[in-house]
Write a protein that holds these residues in place. Structure first.
Motif, PDB file in Angstrom:
ATOM      1  N   ALA A 170       0.810  -1.218   0.000  1.00 15.59           N
ATOM      2  CA  ALA A 170       0.000   0.000   0.000  1.00 15.59           C
ATOM      3  C   ALA A 170       0.845   1.270   0.000  1.00 15.59           C
ATOM      4  CB  ALA A 170      -0.914   0.002   1.230  1.00 15.59           C
ATOM      5  N   THR A 171       2.136   1.147   0.250  1.00 18.68           N
ATOM      6  CA  THR A 171       2.968   2.326   0.508  1.00 18.68           C
ATOM      7  C   THR A 171       3.991   2.617  -0.569  1.00 18.68           C
ATOM      8  OG1 THR A 171       2.773   1.773   2.865  1.00 18.68           O
ATOM      9  CG2 THR A 171       4.423   3.417   2.271  1.00 18.68           C
ATOM     10  N   PHE A 172       4.477   1.592  -1.285  1.00 20.44           N
ATOM     11  CA  PHE A 172       5.663   1.807  -2.108  1.00 20.44           C
ATOM     12  C   PHE A 172       5.434   2.713  -3.308  1.00 20.44           C
ATOM     13  CE2 PHE A 172       3.875  -1.385  -4.836  1.00 20.44           C
ATOM     14  CZ  PHE A 172       4.571  -1.363  -6.044  1.00 20.44           C
ATOM     15  N   VAL A 173       4.247   2.693  -3.918  1.00 16.73           N
ATOM     16  CA  VAL A 173       4.006   3.525  -5.095  1.00 16.73           C
ATOM     17  C   VAL A 173       4.076   5.013  -4.754  1.00 16.73           C
ATOM     18  CG1 VAL A 173       2.346   4.178  -6.870  1.00 16.73           C
ATOM     19  CG2 VAL A 173       2.752   1.763  -6.393  1.00 16.73           C
ATOM     20  N   PRO A 174       3.277   5.510  -3.780  1.00 12.81           N
ATOM     21  CA  PRO A 174       3.388   6.938  -3.477  1.00 12.81           C
ATOM     22  C   PRO A 174       4.758   7.340  -2.941  1.00 12.81           C
ATOM     23  CG  PRO A 174       1.978   5.815  -1.874  1.00 12.81           C
ATOM     24  CD  PRO A 174       2.214   4.870  -2.995  1.00 12.81           C
ATOM     25  N   LEU A 175       5.427   6.438  -2.222  1.00 18.99           N
ATOM     26  CA  LEU A 175       6.751   6.773  -1.704  1.00 18.99           C
ATOM     27  C   LEU A 175       7.742   7.016  -2.831  1.00 18.99           C
ATOM     28  CD1 LEU A 175       8.763   7.007   0.679  1.00 18.99           C
ATOM     29  CD2 LEU A 175       9.181   4.556   0.389  1.00 18.99           C
ATOM     30  N   VAL A 235      -2.633   9.964   1.653  1.00 20.89           N
ATOM     31  CA  VAL A 235      -3.982   9.471   1.315  1.00 20.89           C
ATOM     32  C   VAL A 235      -3.877   8.212   0.459  1.00 20.89           C
ATOM     33  CG1 VAL A 235      -6.057   9.974  -0.025  1.00 20.89           C
ATOM     34  CG2 VAL A 235      -5.141  11.688   1.544  1.00 20.89           C
ATOM     35  N   ALA A 236      -2.951   8.209  -0.506  1.00 24.81           N
ATOM     36  CA  ALA A 236      -2.790   7.037  -1.368  1.00 24.81           C
ATOM     37  C   ALA A 236      -2.330   5.830  -0.568  1.00 24.81           C
ATOM     38  CB  ALA A 236      -1.779   7.351  -2.473  1.00 24.81           C
ATOM     39  N   GLY A 237      -1.368   6.023   0.338  1.00 20.25           N
ATOM     40  CA  GLY A 237      -0.874   4.912   1.141  1.00 20.25           C
ATOM     41  C   GLY A 237      -1.921   4.373   2.100  1.00 20.25           C
ATOM     42  N   VAL A 238      -2.591   5.264   2.801  1.00 21.28           N
ATOM     43  CA  VAL A 238      -3.604   4.824   3.767  1.00 21.28           C
ATOM     44  C   VAL A 238      -4.792   4.194   3.049  1.00 21.28           C
ATOM     45  CG1 VAL A 238      -5.254   5.615   5.521  1.00 21.28           C
ATOM     46  CG2 VAL A 238      -2.917   6.505   5.519  1.00 21.28           C
ATOM     47  N   GLY A 239      -5.186   4.779   1.912  1.00 17.44           N
ATOM     48  CA  GLY A 239      -6.298   4.217   1.145  1.00 17.44           C
ATOM     49  C   GLY A 239      -6.003   2.807   0.675  1.00 17.44           C
ATOM     50  N   GLY A 240      -4.807   2.608   0.145  1.00 15.88           N
ATOM     51  CA  GLY A 240      -4.417   1.264  -0.278  1.00 15.88           C
ATOM     52  C   GLY A 240      -4.387   0.290   0.876  1.00 15.88           C
ATOM     53  N   LEU A 241      -3.904   0.744   2.036  1.00 19.04           N
ATOM     54  CA  LEU A 241      -3.821  -0.129   3.199  1.00 19.04           C
ATOM     55  C   LEU A 241      -5.203  -0.515   3.711  1.00 19.04           C
ATOM     56  CD1 LEU A 241      -1.889  -1.501   5.154  1.00 19.04           C
ATOM     57  CD2 LEU A 241      -1.905   0.574   6.544  1.00 19.04           C
ATOM     58  N   LEU A 242      -6.139   0.422   3.704  1.00 20.18           N
ATOM     59  CA  LEU A 242      -7.500   0.117   4.166  1.00 20.18           C
ATOM     60  C   LEU A 242      -8.178  -0.897   3.249  1.00 20.18           C
ATOM     61  CD1 LEU A 242      -8.758   3.683   5.207  1.00 20.18           C
ATOM     62  CD2 LEU A 242      -8.145   1.770   6.717  1.00 20.18           C
ATOM     63  N   GLY A 286      -5.655  -5.372  -4.830  1.00 21.11           N
ATOM     64  CA  GLY A 286      -6.498  -4.243  -4.440  1.00 21.11           C
ATOM     65  C   GLY A 286      -5.700  -3.125  -3.801  1.00 21.11           C
ATOM     66  N   ALA A 287      -4.805  -3.471  -2.889  1.00 23.77           N
ATOM     67  CA  ALA A 287      -3.985  -2.457  -2.219  1.00 23.77           C
ATOM     68  C   ALA A 287      -3.106  -1.712  -3.218  1.00 23.77           C
ATOM     69  CB  ALA A 287      -3.129  -3.109  -1.138  1.00 23.77           C
ATOM     70  N   ALA A 288      -2.462  -2.459  -4.116  1.00 26.09           N
ATOM     71  CA  ALA A 288      -1.570  -1.833  -5.096  1.00 26.09           C
ATOM     72  C   ALA A 288      -2.347  -0.961  -6.081  1.00 26.09           C
ATOM     73  CB  ALA A 288      -0.789  -2.909  -5.850  1.00 26.09           C
ATOM     74  N   THR A 289      -3.491  -1.459  -6.545  1.00 31.13           N
ATOM     75  CA  THR A 289      -4.283  -0.716  -7.528  1.00 31.13           C
ATOM     76  C   THR A 289      -4.828   0.577  -6.947  1.00 31.13           C
ATOM     77  OG1 THR A 289      -4.905  -2.787  -8.634  1.00 31.13           O
ATOM     78  CG2 THR A 289      -6.259  -0.836  -9.083  1.00 31.13           C
ATOM     79  N   VAL A 290      -5.401   0.501  -5.767  1.00 36.34           N
ATOM     80  CA  VAL A 290      -5.971   1.697  -5.131  1.00 36.34           C
ATOM     81  C   VAL A 290      -4.865   2.705  -4.823  1.00 36.34           C
ATOM     82  CG1 VAL A 290      -7.101   2.545  -3.029  1.00 36.34           C
ATOM     83  CG2 VAL A 290      -7.990   0.527  -4.207  1.00 36.34           C
TER      84      VAL A 290
END
Length: 516
Positions: free
Chosen positions: A395-400, A416-423, A451-455
């Motif tokens: 959930a974190t690597f793309v925005p980072l 928002v992108a990281g937390v959204g993917g994690l949720l 789902g986590a990666a896509t979101v």
């Protein structure tokens, strides 16, 4: 079964010998905290390739690929694990030089996150990164402890404590230099042992034809490359491993330890090729175990179950040595990586420098070792521990990493992108409590990781598109300095009192990032 005392004694001999090598490395010059956590620009191609291979090939290859093949999808799952293990190394071959260009005096991914995105996203990345690396470390220690319990009846805590303390001693003393030197030695031993061990197992079990017949008789789908379950596993495990390794501080350390960018690129590419056959062969033990009647409930111990059945005690002892070498090669890497993340950030939080900072790094290494030893003694599923860690990273690597290329993505958008993917990933994760699985999709590993990666990716792109910000990527160079000389950058330039830099124009390739 091997006598537990003999197995534990062999373990002690191996870790003491490894510790001696690590201490020798430490005596070669840990003058500053920079030497301890980065060994900047000192590691040549052969040593760098060896440390990447050894750090990649932890004890997990004797557990997770075999468990994947036995319990999650047969040959397709094993192939997915092998490919997934190589992809991150290949990515770093091209990402690493850019990191060195943009942040020449850097040490960790968290200090990059702080300057690029601000304190909130920094805190999020810090928690995710340390949690991932600690889970990886705990899984490594758990794997070797359970392996020795299977083949020799050694209590979990004895194995974990013996290895944890020995590795902590030389890593706390010698830092990254100790890890690199011991990895080089371990690679020279590990590769021949792996080759001989796999070949001997094949012959001992009656050859490839007999093994094939046993597996087909048990479950023919295990050898079907088109088996849907295996293909599905292969897809999401590639995503999971890629994401996780992008947040692994061990690789960021080796990016800076490389003598130059050419050495970095070639070493990571060679290592990427080398790990594929190693992981694939290890995963085949899961299929062999199923063919010999081992149930999926024992999948994580499949390698050691097969070894214990197939070999006489002296050969089993050799396998124990191999497993111990594998776990020490990755444990020292992770001990130092976790300590380096915190150490690089300490000066931002408290007034500490020089010898006190080096001492803090060493103390943190010991604390990490003791904590991971405690977790390993609990005997959790190795693959389950990895999956929890991998989901956090996915959930974190793309925005980072997007911040290394895009000037428009803000800290708020990245968060928002990281937390959204994690949720989303957490709500679809099979190990999440049923009351939290609230989305109208089945809770499967595939849905969770994809789902986590896509979101996360979609929200990252959206945040960059709607943002009016224009981040100056040159700030990464100006604001991240060496720990032994906070006024100097990696090329020896000085930061001006007004926050500017004596550094000249951006290195080749940076203009592309400036236009994004």
């Amino acid at each position: 079964m091997v006598d537990s005392g003999v197995a534990l004694a062999a373990t002690v001999v191996v870790v003491v010998a490894t510790a001696a090598v690590g201490i020798v490395a430490g005596r070669r010059g840990i003058a500053t905290v920079e030497d301890f956590i980065s060994a900047r620009n000192t590691v040549e191609r052969g040593s760098l390739t060896a440390t990447i291979v050894a750090s990649s090939m932890g004890a997990w290859i004797l557990f997770s690929p075999a468990e994947a093949g036995a319990a999650f999808g047969g040959i397709s799952a094993v192939v997915g694990y092998a490919v997934g293990s190589a992809v991150p190394l290949a990515v770093y071959a091209f990402l690493g030089p850019r990191i060195r260009r943009l942040i020449p005096a850097g040490h960790s991914l968290t200090e990059y996150a702080y300057v690029r995105y601000g304190p909130t996203m920094y805190a999020f990345v810090l928690v995710i990164s340390v949690a991932y690396m600690f889970a990886f470390l705990a899984a490594e220690m758990t794997g070797i402890a359970r392996g020795l319990q299977v083949v020799a009846g050694v209590p979990l805590w004895q194995t974990a404590l013996t290895i944890g303390l020995a590795v902590a001693c030389y890593t706390a003393y010698g830092g990254l230099k100790a890890s690199v030197l011991t990895d080089a030695v371990q690679t020279l031993v590990i590769l021949p042992l792996l080759a001989v061990g796999f070949g001997a197992a094949l012959l001992s079990l009656g050859g490839a034809r007999a093994i094939h017949a046993e597996v087909v008789a048990t479950d023919p789908t295990l050898l079907d490359p088109g088996f849907a379950g295996g293909v599905e596993f292969g897809i999401y495990v590639v995503v999971a491993i890629l994401a996780a390794e992008m947040l692994n501080q061990a690789w960021w350390q080796r990016i800076y330890a490389a003598a130059d960018s050419g050495t970095l690129r070639r070493s990571f590419l060679v290592a990427a090729v080398a790990v594929v056959p190693m992981v694939f062969l290890a995963g085949l033990f899961g299929l062999v175990a199923r063919g010999r009647g081992v149930g999926t409930d024992q999948a994580s111990e499949a390698f050691f179950v097969v070894v214990g059945d197939a070999f006489a005690d002296p050969i089993v002892l050799a396998v124990v040595v191999l497993a111990v070498l594998l776990v020490t090669s990755s444990a020292d890497t992770l001990f130092n990586a976790i300590a380096s993340v915190v150490t690089a950030d300490l000066p931002r939080l408290v007034a500490i420098e020089g010898r006190a900072l080096t001492l803090a790094a060493r103390v943190l290494t010991v604390v990490v070792a003791l904590a991971s030893t405690f977790v390993a003694a609990q005997g959790y599923s190795v693959l389950a521990v990895f999956f929890v860690a991998d989901l956090l990273a996915t959930a974190t690597f793309v925005p980072l990493l997007a911040g290394l290329y895009s000037r428009r993505l803000t800290g708020g958008g990245a968060l928002v992108a990281g937390v959204g993917g994690l949720l989303v990933g957490g709500a679809l994760f099979p190990l999440t409590p049923p009351t939290l699985q609230v989305l109208p999709l089945p809770a499967t590993f595939f849905n969770a990781f994809i789902g986590a990666a896509t979101v996360s990716l979609a929200l990252t792109l959206l945040a960059a598109l709607v943002s009016g910000a224009r981040f100056d990527l040159g700030r990464l160079d100006r604001e991240i300095a060496r720990l032994d000389d906070p006024t100097a950058n990696a090329d020896g330039g000085r930061l001006r009192s007004d926050g500017g830099s004596t550094a000249t124009a951006p290195a080749d390739g940076d203009e592309e990032g400036e236009r994004c």
